[in-house]
Scaffold this motif. Sequence first.
Motif, PDB file in Angstrom:
ATOM      1  N   ARG A 143       0.830  -1.200   0.000  1.00  0.00           N
ATOM      2  CA  ARG A 143       0.000   0.000   0.000  1.00  0.00           C
ATOM      3  C   ARG A 143       0.873   1.262   0.000  1.00  0.00           C
ATOM      4  NH1 ARG A 143      -3.184  -0.578   4.749  1.00  0.00           N
ATOM      5  NH2 ARG A 143      -4.138  -2.309   3.645  1.00  0.00           N
ATOM      6  N   ILE A 144       1.926   1.256   0.794  1.00  0.00           N
ATOM      7  CA  ILE A 144       2.840   2.406   0.836  1.00  0.00           C
ATOM      8  C   ILE A 144       3.529   2.602  -0.506  1.00  0.00           C
ATOM      9  CG2 ILE A 144       4.996   3.249   1.869  1.00  0.00           C
ATOM     10  CD1 ILE A 144       4.080   1.940   4.491  1.00  0.00           C
ATOM     11  N   GLN A 145       3.972   1.509  -1.110  1.00  0.00           N
ATOM     12  CA  GLN A 145       4.612   1.587  -2.429  1.00  0.00           C
ATOM     13  C   GLN A 145       3.646   2.129  -3.479  1.00  0.00           C
ATOM     14  OE1 GLN A 145       7.738   1.662  -1.705  1.00  0.00           O
ATOM     15  NE2 GLN A 145       8.300   0.342  -3.411  1.00  0.00           N
ATOM     16  N   GLN A 146       2.381   1.719  -3.424  1.00  0.00           N
ATOM     17  CA  GLN A 146       1.382   2.184  -4.382  1.00  0.00           C
ATOM     18  C   GLN A 146       1.135   3.681  -4.201  1.00  0.00           C
ATOM     19  OE1 GLN A 146      -2.436   0.336  -3.983  1.00  0.00           O
ATOM     20  NE2 GLN A 146      -3.123   0.961  -6.015  1.00  0.00           N
ATOM     21  N   GLN A 147       1.071   4.134  -2.964  1.00  0.00           N
ATOM     22  CA  GLN A 147       0.879   5.562  -2.709  1.00  0.00           C
ATOM     23  C   GLN A 147       2.059   6.374  -3.231  1.00  0.00           C
ATOM     24  OE1 GLN A 147       0.259   5.711   1.503  1.00  0.00           O
ATOM     25  NE2 GLN A 147      -1.923   5.182   1.353  1.00  0.00           N
ATOM     26  N   ARG A 148       3.269   5.868  -3.032  1.00  0.00           N
ATOM     27  CA  ARG A 148       4.460   6.568  -3.536  1.00  0.00           C
ATOM     28  C   ARG A 148       4.439   6.641  -5.062  1.00  0.00           C
ATOM     29  NH1 ARG A 148       9.271   4.013   0.164  1.00  0.00           N
ATOM     30  NH2 ARG A 148       8.686   5.065   2.098  1.00  0.00           N
ATOM     31  N   GLN A 149       4.023   5.539  -5.684  1.00  0.00           N
ATOM     32  CA  GLN A 149       3.973   5.500  -7.141  1.00  0.00           C
ATOM     33  C   GLN A 149       2.928   6.485  -7.669  1.00  0.00           C
ATOM     34  OE1 GLN A 149       2.996   1.671  -8.717  1.00  0.00           O
ATOM     35  NE2 GLN A 149       3.783   2.140 -10.755  1.00  0.00           N
ATOM     36  N   GLN A 150       1.789   6.579  -6.999  1.00  0.00           N
ATOM     37  CA  GLN A 150       0.761   7.533  -7.420  1.00  0.00           C
ATOM     38  C   GLN A 150       1.254   8.964  -7.284  1.00  0.00           C
ATOM     39  OE1 GLN A 150      -2.648   6.566  -5.036  1.00  0.00           O
ATOM     40  NE2 GLN A 150      -3.301   4.876  -6.377  1.00  0.00           N
ATOM     41  N   VAL A 151       1.960   9.260  -6.201  1.00  0.00           N
ATOM     42  CA  VAL A 151       2.497  10.605  -6.006  1.00  0.00           C
ATOM     43  C   VAL A 151       3.516  10.923  -7.089  1.00  0.00           C
ATOM     44  CG1 VAL A 151       3.926  12.012  -4.454  1.00  0.00           C
ATOM     45  CG2 VAL A 151       2.037  10.674  -3.527  1.00  0.00           C
ATOM     46  N   ASP A 152       4.375   9.945  -7.413  1.00  0.00           N
ATOM     47  CA  ASP A 152       5.365  10.154  -8.475  1.00  0.00           C
ATOM     48  C   ASP A 152       4.695  10.392  -9.825  1.00  0.00           C
ATOM     49  OD1 ASP A 152       7.409   9.908  -6.679  1.00  0.00           O
ATOM     50  OD2 ASP A 152       7.828   7.800  -7.152  1.00  0.00           O
ATOM     51  N   GLU A 153       3.631   9.629 -10.128  1.00  0.00           N
ATOM     52  CA  GLU A 153       2.906   9.810 -11.393  1.00  0.00           C
ATOM     53  C   GLU A 153       2.236  11.181 -11.449  1.00  0.00           C
ATOM     54  OE1 GLU A 153       0.239   6.530 -11.701  1.00  0.00           O
ATOM     55  OE2 GLU A 153       1.831   5.098 -12.162  1.00  0.00           O
ATOM     56  N   GLU A 154       1.682  11.635 -10.311  1.00  0.00           N
ATOM     57  CA  GLU A 154       1.044  12.958 -10.278  1.00  0.00           C
ATOM     58  C   GLU A 154       2.085  14.054 -10.506  1.00  0.00           C
ATOM     59  OE1 GLU A 154      -0.979  13.233  -6.550  1.00  0.00           O
ATOM     60  OE2 GLU A 154      -2.485  11.744  -7.095  1.00  0.00           O
TER      61      GLU A 154
END
Length: 172
Positions: free
Chosen positions: A151-162
Amino acid sequence: MSGAGGAAVAPGSSAQPAQEEGMTWWYRWLCRLSGVLGAVSCAISGLFNCITIHPLNIAAGVWMVMNASVLLLCEAPFCCQFMEFANVVAAKADRLRSWQKAVFYCGMAVVPIVISLTLTTLLGNAIAFATGVLYGLSALGKKGDAISYARIQQQRQQVDEEKLTDTLEGEL
């Protein structure tokens, strides 16, 4: 008199810091058992180290016997019932945080090895050093489960994509 009063206070105060740090009961007992076994190995190896004519080996042996007595005082005060201050020392040792115990135990175990690097000092202090390592690992805390890590990795990836989309939109 003071020994009995110290014994009544020690169990209540020793359980609280360990609970705050998140140590499980079995890990706490593992650390204590390791401390007692480390004390026994330090005492036996220290006595063997003292049977020599080399002064540095004797100094390392005396230090190892001292390590054994300190480990027993801190981890198993019931082994030192004849000393009135044993419960007071154990209560103070129980109030220390895990990382403080780790530094203390590892530091005590390294000194004889620095004084005299022999197989007896290495093997005698290995379990005492392992006790410090166990306390150090408990200070690091529990490892997270795979679901929360994903879940933490997914949140980081979403922030990076944004951030990436914001920079691309800013360029257009």
